[in-house]
Design an enzyme around this catalytic site. Structure first.
Site, PDB file in Angstrom:
ATOM      1  N   ASP A 197      51.153  41.893  45.135  1.00 34.79           N
ATOM      2  CA  ASP A 197      50.137  40.860  45.322  1.00 34.79           C
ATOM      3  C   ASP A 197      50.821  39.557  45.736  1.00 34.79           C
ATOM      4  O   ASP A 197      52.055  39.432  45.675  1.00 34.79           O
ATOM      5  CB  ASP A 197      49.366  40.681  44.012  1.00 34.79           C
ATOM      6  CG  ASP A 197      48.045  39.959  44.184  1.00 34.79           C
ATOM      7  OD1 ASP A 197      47.611  39.754  45.333  1.00 34.79           O
ATOM      8  OD2 ASP A 197      47.435  39.583  43.169  1.00 34.79           O
TER       9      ASP A 197
ATOM     10  N   GLU B 233      51.564  36.999  50.952  1.00 39.30           N
ATOM     11  CA  GLU B 233      51.310  36.531  52.321  1.00 39.30           C
ATOM     12  C   GLU B 233      52.488  35.746  52.935  1.00 39.30           C
ATOM     13  O   GLU B 233      52.616  35.826  54.165  1.00 39.30           O
ATOM     14  CB  GLU B 233      50.042  35.662  52.354  1.00 39.30           C
ATOM     15  CG  GLU B 233      48.765  36.412  52.149  1.00 39.30           C
ATOM     16  CD  GLU B 233      48.612  36.945  50.726  1.00 39.30           C
ATOM     17  OE1 GLU B 233      48.058  38.039  50.565  1.00 39.30           O
ATOM     18  OE2 GLU B 233      49.069  36.266  49.786  1.00 39.30           O
TER      19      GLU B 233
ATOM     20  N   ASP C  28      40.568  39.172  47.526  1.00 42.81           N
ATOM     21  CA  ASP C  28      39.800  38.514  46.458  1.00 42.81           C
ATOM     22  C   ASP C  28      38.369  38.246  46.913  1.00 42.81           C
ATOM     23  O   ASP C  28      37.998  37.130  47.306  1.00 42.81           O
ATOM     24  CB  ASP C  28      40.482  37.211  46.048  1.00 42.81           C
ATOM     25  CG  ASP C  28      41.818  37.462  45.371  1.00 42.81           C
ATOM     26  OD1 ASP C  28      42.040  38.579  44.882  1.00 42.81           O
ATOM     27  OD2 ASP C  28      42.644  36.531  45.326  1.00 42.81           O
TER      28      ASP C  28
END
Length: 800
Positions: free
Chosen positions: A404, A407, A480
């Site tokens: 997670d 990015e 999300d």
């Protein structure tokens, strides 16, 4: 000289001038203008690579996307010279290159234009950042539709949109939010029934305009790097999808349990709470295979540690869960806490493994543990080190990892500043070039570590950010999202788009990560997710303490949710076979109707319906209180799954949508393999494989793939491939079966469940032996059920 136009905020635009010379070497053709070089590489009869050197010098030919197993296999190709163009030809394509400006026109072998440059390749100096901005513009053909580009939360057809790839932590994103988490620079064009694809392999920030700025032009560009793209011809869109996946790589088969139901939330702790959740699933007889541990399992959010207060005996907990049929997946983020007493921080610091700013200072930013540093996954030495860190988790019994925040996401800063430096496998670049592949390489090294330490078992990995080709080692989810009906619609569109962008192993946070769904929304989401390759409920922590488990919404909804999760497990043989097709030939598991019926314009903007594998057409209920809805059926005959009513395609059908049902249709002629009910995969040996056979009067082929469901024996031929061919007509039902068998199954026979037979038979002939059919063979739902040996080769049922 190069041709120049008026300047913009980025400087003067440059265009190639006339070709001065050319040369051929093997399957490469190079065309030279005053400064620009165009390299045309024939990869296959239907795949051509175009690469431009704006100033006469190519950059390093290097890709994090393409597979090492990609083969160059052109059969016939050559070149012809004409007065105004050069023509490179293959058995399938003609590529015309204009002598005066390098503009390209691609046609099929009969001369039908497939794709054509508008202004073609051009570039300008990126005065603010350095390097060049490289552009390519194409003419939009009449009625052309565009698809693909990964996880974009917008209409399936991208015509009229402008979108960009720059991995972003888009918390609570909405429809048309852009950019999002993933960076897949690949799109499809469809016009006149002809499908093609363009894969722009450039890791800088890339932008795609599908006729938004100018209705007659489609363009793509990057703020750095080379203009380097693959043109992939179909003409079938699914053939394009398969070819793209072979360029960027096909996945390994996942463990079968990873295709079961996953339960997750932020966060399940302490260990007693995890055990309570697991026990409740078994007590309520709701199937489940996987429980996740979010960041609270760690010691102060330090990766690769355990919170001794919450999880004093993690290995013991995982053993106890395994005894009840559960696998454990844990989260790992890229941020490594700055802590002189933290061994991983010390080791990374000592070996210079962390990213640095342009002036040599460490790249530091706040994430969950507080101030963190970040490994440079573009360095192969760092990737090897990162992989080694998973030894402890694997030895503790963890079977999967969830990457997670990669990015990469950094609190307050958003992400890394552009001056951060990266090794980039020896090239040494700024973050501008490495940003879009940071999470991609984190997940690659994570997968390598888990695979190494879990052998002989197969690992499971899920990642939030990635680049093209991540399907080789990871699944993804849509990020999300929000508990809303709009996000239920987005989940359907995003998963379809990801599947045709090479990444089929995908799903959404069921019920929404942010907010609290009501029972109806959660139930409808479960129904959709039953037909997504990844089926995971995930929700955020909240002040009310609301829990988002299948039993959280009351008995009425729990009953329906359990029905659909149970259906998911019954369909596992079909789902696993569909995954095998994807892993073998790159065929998307989820297929928009435009991809399966591209000659039918009515399918080109369908978003609710999609094909799940070869035989199931699925829609979903997308509005609160909806009592009925329209579903478009493509050409052919279709059985309504819940009552076997038969419907003719190429029309819209109004379907009732009571809470306990969603629109599902089975292709006439299909064979749908199913398991008996189970609480988790491998709960007990499957002693009877059901074959649900749907009568049809057109020839239809179906498949069943089988192996152990874990370990790598299938790579050594330890699997079964069973093919079915139904060639029925009004006078008889006729099913033929062929098989490759090299894996011993627990079952010795099939239960044949025949749907839709238009006459009442008295006997079934199995391999020449007549089996009488009496009242016990005819069920109340008008199906016919009887047993056949696993090795049967032919079944015939004749009209009396």
């Amino acid at each position: 000289m190069q041709v120049e136009t008026s300047s913009s905020k980025y400087g003067v635009k440059h265009y190639p001038d006339a070709i001065r010379e050319w040369k051929k070497e093997g399957n490469y053709f190079c065309f030279y203008t005053t400064e620009t070089i165009l390299e045309v590489r024939v990869i296959a009869d239907k795949i051509i690579r175009f690469r431009y050197a704006a100033d006469g010098t190519f950059q390093r030919d290097f890709s994090y996307a393409t597979s090492d197993t990609m083969e160059e296999s052109p059969i016939t190709f050559g070149i012809k010279e004409w007065e105004e163009t050069f023509e490179i030809y293959t058995d399938a394509l003609k590529v015309f290159i204009a002598r005066d400006n390098l503009r390209i026109t691609i046609s099929d072998k009969d001369g039908k234009v497939i794709n054509q440059d508008e202004m073609g390749f051009h570039w300008q100096h990126y005065l603010q950042k350095g390097g060049k901005i490289v552009y390519c513009s194409k003419l939009v053909q009449e009625g052309e539709c565009f698809y693909g580009l990964g996880d974009k939360p917008t209409d399936l057809n991208l015509r009229g949109k402008r979108l960009e790839n720059y991995g972003t932590d888009a918390y609570g994103y909405q429809k048309d939010t852009d950019p999002l988490y993933r960076n897949i620079p690949f799109y499809y064009g469809l016009h006149d029934g002809i499908g093609y694809g363009i894969f722009f392999d450039n890791t800088f920030r890339t932008i795609f305009d599908f006729g938004k700025e100018r209705e007659d032009a489609c363009s793509f560009w990057a703020r750095g790097g080379e203009m380097n793209y693959y043109f992939i011809y179909g003409p079938e869109l699914l053939e394009v999808a398969s070819s793209y996946t072979k360029i960027t790589g096909t996945p390994e088969l996942p463990p079968l349990w990873a295709l079961g139901y996953h339960q997750c939330r932020w966060s399940y702790f302490p260990d007693t709470r995890v055990k309570e959740i697991a026990a409740t699933f078994r007590k309520r007889r709701i199937p489940c295979d996987v429980i996740y541990l979010d960041i609270d399992y760690m010691d102060g959010f330090r990766c690769f540690t355990w919170n001794k207060e919450y999880f004093p005996d993690p290995a013991g907990l995982i053993r106890d869960l395994a005894a009840e049929g559960f696998k454990v997946v844990v989260i790992i983020d890229p941020g490594i806490k700055v802590d002189p007493d933290y061994s991983i921080y010390q080791e990374g610091l000592r070996n210079n493994y962390f990213c640095k700013r342009a002036d040599g200072a460490l790249m530091e930013g706040d994430v969950w543990p507080g101030k963190c540093v970040f490994p440079d996954y573009t360095n192969p030495v760092v990737r090897e080190w990162w992989s080694s860190l998973f030894k402890g988790l694997a030895e503790t019994g963890v079977r999967g990892v969830w990457n997670d925040m990669n990015e990469p996401a950094v609190f307050e800063m958003g992400s890394f500043p552009e001056d951060v430096r990266h090794d980039y496998d020896g090239e040494e670049v700024s973050h501008r070039k490495a940003h879009n592949i940071y999470g991609h390489l984190m997940s690659k090294s994570t997968a390598a570590g888990m695979k190494k330490y879990l052998l002989p078992n197969r690992p499971f990995l899920i990642t939030r950010s990635c680049y093209a080709g991540a399907q080789r080692w990871s699944s993804v989810w849509t990020g999300d999202n929000v508990s809303s009906w709009e996000h239920l619609w987005l989940a359907s569109v995003q998963c379809q788009r990801l599947a045709v962008s090479g990444i089929s192993f995908t799903g959404s946070d069921i019920g929404g990560f942010i907010g609290e769904p009501d029972g109806e929304l959660y139930t409808r989401w479960i129904q959709l997710a039953t037909f997504h390759p990844l089926m995971r409920t995930h929700s955020a922590s909240n002040e009310t303490g609301f829990n988002q488990e299948p039993w959280s919404f009351g008995p009425e909804y729990e009953k329906v949710v359990t029905r659909f999760i149970s259906l998911r497990y019954q369909l596992l043989p079909y789902l696993y076979t569909t995954f095998w097709q994807y892993a073998t030939n790159g065929m998307p598991m989820l297929r928009p109707l435009a991809f399966t019926a591209q000659q039918d314009p009515a399918t080109h903007n369908c978003t609710h319906e999609f094909m799940f594998g070869d035989s199931l057409l699925v829609s979903h209920v997308g509005e609160k209180g909806m009592k009925e809805m329209q579903v478009y059926l493509p050409e052919g005959n279709w059985y309504y799954f819940w009552n076997d009513s038969l419907h003719t395609g190429k029309q819209a059908l109004t379907v009732a949508t009571p809470l306990e049902e969603m629109p599902i249709f089975v292709k006439a002629g299909a064979v749908l393999p199913r398991y008996p009910e189970m609480q988790y995969t491998h709960e007990k040996p499957v002693t009877e494989m059901l074959l649900h056979v749907y009568y049809g009067e057109t020839t239809v082929r179906s498949m069943l793939y089988e192996d152990a469901g874990d370990h790598y024996g299938y790579r050594n031929g330890q699997y079964n491939i069973i093919t079915f061919k139904q060639v029925s007509d009004a006078q008889q039902f006729h099913l033929k079966k062929k098989y490759y068998v090299n894996y011993e199954t627990a079952y010795t026979h099939h239960r044949i469940v025949l749907h839709g037979l238009p006459f009442r038979p008295v006997a079934a002939i199995v391999d020449g032996v007549s089996i009488p059919l009496d009242r016990e063979n005819f069920a109340a739902d008008n199906t016919i059920s009887f047993l056949a040996d696993r090795g049967f080769e032919e079944i015939i049922i004749r009209r009396p």
